[in-house]
Scaffold this motif. Structure first.
Motif, PDB file in Angstrom:
ATOM      1  N   LEU A   1       0.673  -0.898  -0.107  1.00  0.00           N
ATOM      2  CA  LEU A   1       0.068   0.073   0.219  1.00  0.00           C
ATOM      3  C   LEU A   1       0.534   1.431  -0.105  1.00  0.00           C
ATOM      4  N   VAL A   2       0.706   1.947  -1.062  1.00  0.00           N
ATOM      5  CA  VAL A   2       1.813   3.016  -1.268  1.00  0.00           C
ATOM      6  C   VAL A   2       1.072   4.201  -1.118  1.00  0.00           C
ATOM      7  N   TYR A   3       2.111   5.198  -0.621  1.00  0.00           N
ATOM      8  CA  TYR A   3       1.116   6.677  -0.523  1.00  0.00           C
ATOM      9  C   TYR A   3       2.489   7.566  -0.776  1.00  0.00           C
ATOM     10  N   ASP A   4       2.257   9.464  -0.849  1.00  0.00           N
ATOM     11  CA  ASP A   4       3.158  10.035  -1.235  1.00  0.00           C
ATOM     12  C   ASP A   4       3.356  10.516   0.258  1.00  0.00           C
ATOM     13  N   ILE A   5       4.928  10.747   0.514  1.00  0.00           N
ATOM     14  CA  ILE A   5       4.606  11.268   1.836  1.00  0.00           C
ATOM     15  C   ILE A   5       4.075  12.708   1.855  1.00  0.00           C
ATOM     16  N   THR A   6       4.000  13.663   0.666  1.00  0.00           N
ATOM     17  CA  THR A   6       3.963  14.725   0.625  1.00  0.00           C
ATOM     18  C   THR A   6       2.408  15.396   0.141  1.00  0.00           C
ATOM     19  N   ASN A   7       2.381  13.768  -0.094  1.00  0.00           N
ATOM     20  CA  ASN A   7       0.527  14.073  -0.129  1.00  0.00           C
ATOM     21  C   ASN A   7      -0.480  13.156   0.392  1.00  0.00           C
ATOM     22  N   CYS A   8      -1.502  14.270   1.479  1.00  0.00           N
ATOM     23  CA  CYS A   8      -2.302  13.588   2.927  1.00  0.00           C
ATOM     24  C   CYS A   8      -3.413  12.731   2.497  1.00  0.00           C
ATOM     25  N   GLN A   9      -3.708  12.914   1.368  1.00  0.00           N
ATOM     26  CA  GLN A   9      -4.996  12.084   0.505  1.00  0.00           C
ATOM     27  C   GLN A   9      -4.472  11.379   0.097  1.00  0.00           C
TER      28      GLN A   9
END
Ligand SMILES: Nc1nc2c(ncn2[C@@H]2O[C@H](COP(=O)(O)OP(=O)(O)OP(=O)(O)O)[C@@H](O)[C@H]2O)c(=O)[nH]1
Length: 215
Positions: free
Chosen positions: A92-100
């Protein structure tokens, strides 16, 4: 698994499915790991991309990782269940600069739970915060990340597909966890920075292991 299996048996194959919002860096993560490249230009993944990479885990165990890079736009689509089906590992990947992109992982995880609820074996789920080269722009607190991991029993990873920081380690740890192999501290430290080829240099043994890794 016996010694003879690990030395002479066929490669183990693991299906890893990479999920998360568009532009969080899934393709970049997969290409950094499988091809040791990074492109600044964004090219949206339509549907699915697919990568293969062979690694060697401690005990001389050959493992081929099938990395299924799922386009961020597939959420809500008909094919997503099929992509997830049969996965041994989910990133499950997210961008640490993008809360959404972090908040939306709840939705991605709900799809995973729905697809796997009746499976005999549950996939290992890893939470991956990408773009740590942009630490100064971080909007998702580390605490939040850790809490999400603890609540759901995810393994925890922070990486940069751009610099390669911890990317190989992330995939190596996931593969090892799935197969019940424990990596020691030295093995993890060796894998932390950059590509498999950068592993060479601080020990003959690691050098041999690295050079055996196929692209
Ligand atoms: N600074 C930085 N940029 C990154 C990193 N990883 C990816 N990017 C950039 O983020 C943008 C999106 O990356 P992709 O890998 O295409 O994102 P994706 O999640 O596959 O996107 P979809 O195909 O829409 O699902 C690209 O411009 C990449 O160059 C990273 O670790 N650091």
């Amino acid at each position: 698994m016996s010694d003879s299996d690990s030395e002479e048996g066929p490669d183990r194959q693991l299906k890893l499915v990479v999920l998360g919002d568009g532009t969080c860096g899934k393709t970049s993560l997969a290409t950094r790991f499988a091809q040791e490249t990074f492109g600044k230009q964004y090219k949206q993944t339509i549907g699915l991309d697919f990568f293969l990479k062979r690694i060697i885990l401690p005990g001389n165990l050959n493992v081929t990782l099938q990395v299924w890079d799922v386009g961020g736009q597939t959420i809500g689509g008909k094919m997503l269940d099929k992509y997830i089906y049969g996965a041994q590992g989910i990133l499950l990947v997210y961008d640490i600069t993008n809360c959404q992109s972090f908040e939306n992982l709840e939705d991605w995880y709900n799809v995973v739970k729905k697809v796997t609820e009746e499976s005999e074996t549950q996939p290992l789920v890893a939470l991956v915060g990408n773009k740590i080269d942009l630490e100064h722009m971080r909007t998702v607190k580390v605490d939040k990340h850790q809490r999400f991991c603890q609540e759901n029993n995810f393994s925890s990873h922070f990486v940069s597909a751009k610099t390669g920081d911890s990317v190989f380690l992330c995939f190596q740890r996931i593969a090892a966890d799935i197969l019940g192999i424990k990596l020691n501290k030295a093995e993890m430290e060796q894998s932390q920075h950059g590509s498999v080829y950068n592993l060479c240099g601080s020990g003959q043994e690691n050098c041999i292991t690295s050079s055996k890794m196929a692209k």
